[in-house]
Design an enzyme around this catalytic site. Structure first.
Site, PDB file in Angstrom:
ATOM      1  N   ALA A  79      31.297 -14.974 -33.131  1.00  0.00           N
ATOM      2  CA  ALA A  79      31.358 -16.424 -33.336  1.00  0.00           C
ATOM      3  C   ALA A  79      29.972 -16.938 -33.676  1.00  0.00           C
ATOM      4  CB  ALA A  79      31.879 -17.109 -32.075  1.00  0.00           C
ATOM      5  N   ASP A  80      29.938 -18.061 -34.351  1.00  0.00           N
ATOM      6  CA  ASP A  80      28.669 -18.738 -34.596  1.00  0.00           C
ATOM      7  C   ASP A  80      28.906 -20.228 -34.465  1.00  0.00           C
ATOM      8  OD1 ASP A  80      25.902 -18.540 -35.076  1.00  0.00           O
ATOM      9  OD2 ASP A  80      26.204 -19.293 -37.089  1.00  0.00           O
TER      10      ASP A  80
END
Length: 196
Positions: A79-80
């Site tokens: 995830a970012d």
């Protein structure tokens, strides 16, 4: 629901806690970061495209790492998260002065928090994005100094963590609270159930 054990391609303690919250068995994968600047935004790349690309790159790097280390093949979750104000990405602060500058920009405004999630397993590549609107009240310089001094701004997109002391600055949010923390659980669960 029979969700398989996964790798979490993130050293973020918040993402680890959030996966524990929904009972997803996972192992933290510490993939060495590529050399150079931390996730630079490409020329002409929109903030929305940037966060999706970086989450995808993390997943692909993790897949390569698992192969190279001859580890057990498992689904990889990456995830970012990025904080966007007026179309511009506000990254992680470089030092306390930078953290103060970022918080001053967010003060009294509504910004967007985009969290892109990628689930990679063999040839399967699943993606989702959570977009949350966060309104911060006017923050005094004294409050900013107090917050920066607490050390909570370090290493966080937009120089704040909603789950900590910064909660006193948040007037309202429209969207996913867990997404602002770094892992939108609704979207993440939807991706994971496609593996079951």
């Amino acid at each position: 629901m029979n969700i398989p054990a996964i790798y979490l391609a993130s050293a973020s303690p918040r993402r680890h806690e959030l996966l524990n919250q929904i009972g997803v068995e996972h192992e933290i994968l510490r993939v060495p970061a590529p050399p150079g600047e931390d996730e630079p935004q490409l020329a002409g790349e929109t903030a929305a495209d940037y966060v999706q690309r970086t989450a995808l790159e993390k997943a692909l790097r993790a897949q390569t790492y698992v192969q190279q280390q001859e580890m057990l093949v498992r689904p990889i979750l990456s995830a970012d998260t990025c904080v966007i104000l007026n179309g511009k990405v506000l990254g992680k602060p470089t030092d306390p002065m930078d953290a103060s500058r970022i918080l001053s920009q967010l003060s009294g405004h509504t910004h967007e928090v985009h969290t892109a999630v990628v689930l990679a397993h063999r040839e399967l590549l699943l993606k989702a994005v959570s977009i949350t609107h966060v309104t911060m009240r006017k923050i005094t310089m004294k409050e900013i100094a107090m917050y920066v001094e607490s050390g909570e701004a370090e290493g966080k997109a937009g120089a704040y963590g909603i789950q900590g002391l910064a909660a006193i600055f948040i007037e309202k949010i429209e969207g996913s609270y867990s997404g602002v923390m770094g892992l939108p659980l609704y979207e993440t669960w939807n991706l994971l159930t496609q593996l079951a």
